[in-house]
Design a protein around this motif. Structure first.
Motif, PDB file in Angstrom:
ATOM      1  N   LYS A  30      -3.605  14.554  -6.761  1.00  0.00           N
ATOM      2  CA  LYS A  30      -2.804  13.476  -6.469  1.00  0.00           C
ATOM      3  C   LYS A  30      -2.790  13.153  -4.968  1.00  0.00           C
ATOM      4  CE  LYS A  30       0.455  13.727 -10.068  1.00  0.00           C
ATOM      5  NZ  LYS A  30       1.792  13.783 -10.676  1.00  0.00           N
ATOM      6  N   ARG A  84      -4.290   9.559  -3.341  1.00  0.00           N
ATOM      7  CA  ARG A  84      -3.476   8.756  -2.256  1.00  0.00           C
ATOM      8  C   ARG A  84      -4.449   8.404  -0.886  1.00  0.00           C
ATOM      9  NH1 ARG A  84       0.918  12.117  -3.784  1.00  0.00           N
ATOM     10  NH2 ARG A  84       0.716  13.307  -2.035  1.00  0.00           N
ATOM     11  N   TRP A 117      -6.962   6.046  -1.956  1.00  0.00           N
ATOM     12  CA  TRP A 117      -6.826   4.824  -1.938  1.00  0.00           C
ATOM     13  C   TRP A 117      -6.313   4.318  -0.712  1.00  0.00           C
ATOM     14  CZ3 TRP A 117      -6.238   1.595  -6.123  1.00  0.00           C
ATOM     15  CH2 TRP A 117      -5.533   0.720  -6.101  1.00  0.00           C
TER      16      TRP A 117
END
Length: 84
Positions: A38, A42, A45
């Motif tokens: 995760k 992030r 992104w």
């Protein structure tokens, strides 16, 4: 706004919704199997968001010229990276 809505909106609304749903489900499953991913998602992104203009310029050039040498890639994205 949900991830799905963001993806569809960024794609101009014409994105295949079934493919978006499959992609998001795959990402969720990957996150469950590897919680540390995760953080990487992030970071990826943020990298995409901060480089959006360069990515779009490169994509536009690749629509007409399907093969680029490394120097051509840099010539295409450099003005957008410097502006970021």
């Amino acid at each position: 706004m949900t991830d799905r809505e963001v993806i569809v909106e960024d794609a101009g609304g014409g994105e295949d919704l079934e493919k978006v749903d499959i992609l998001l489900e795959d990402l969720k499953a990957l996150g469950r199997r590897n919680p540390g991913i995760k953080r990487h998602m992030r970071l990826a992104w943020r990298l995409v968001e901060s480089s959006a203009e360069a990515i779009e310029a490169l994509a536009e050039r690749l629509q007409t010229q399907h093969h680029l040498e490394q120097q051509e890639v840099w010539e295409t994205i450099r003005p957008h990276i410097a502006a970021a």
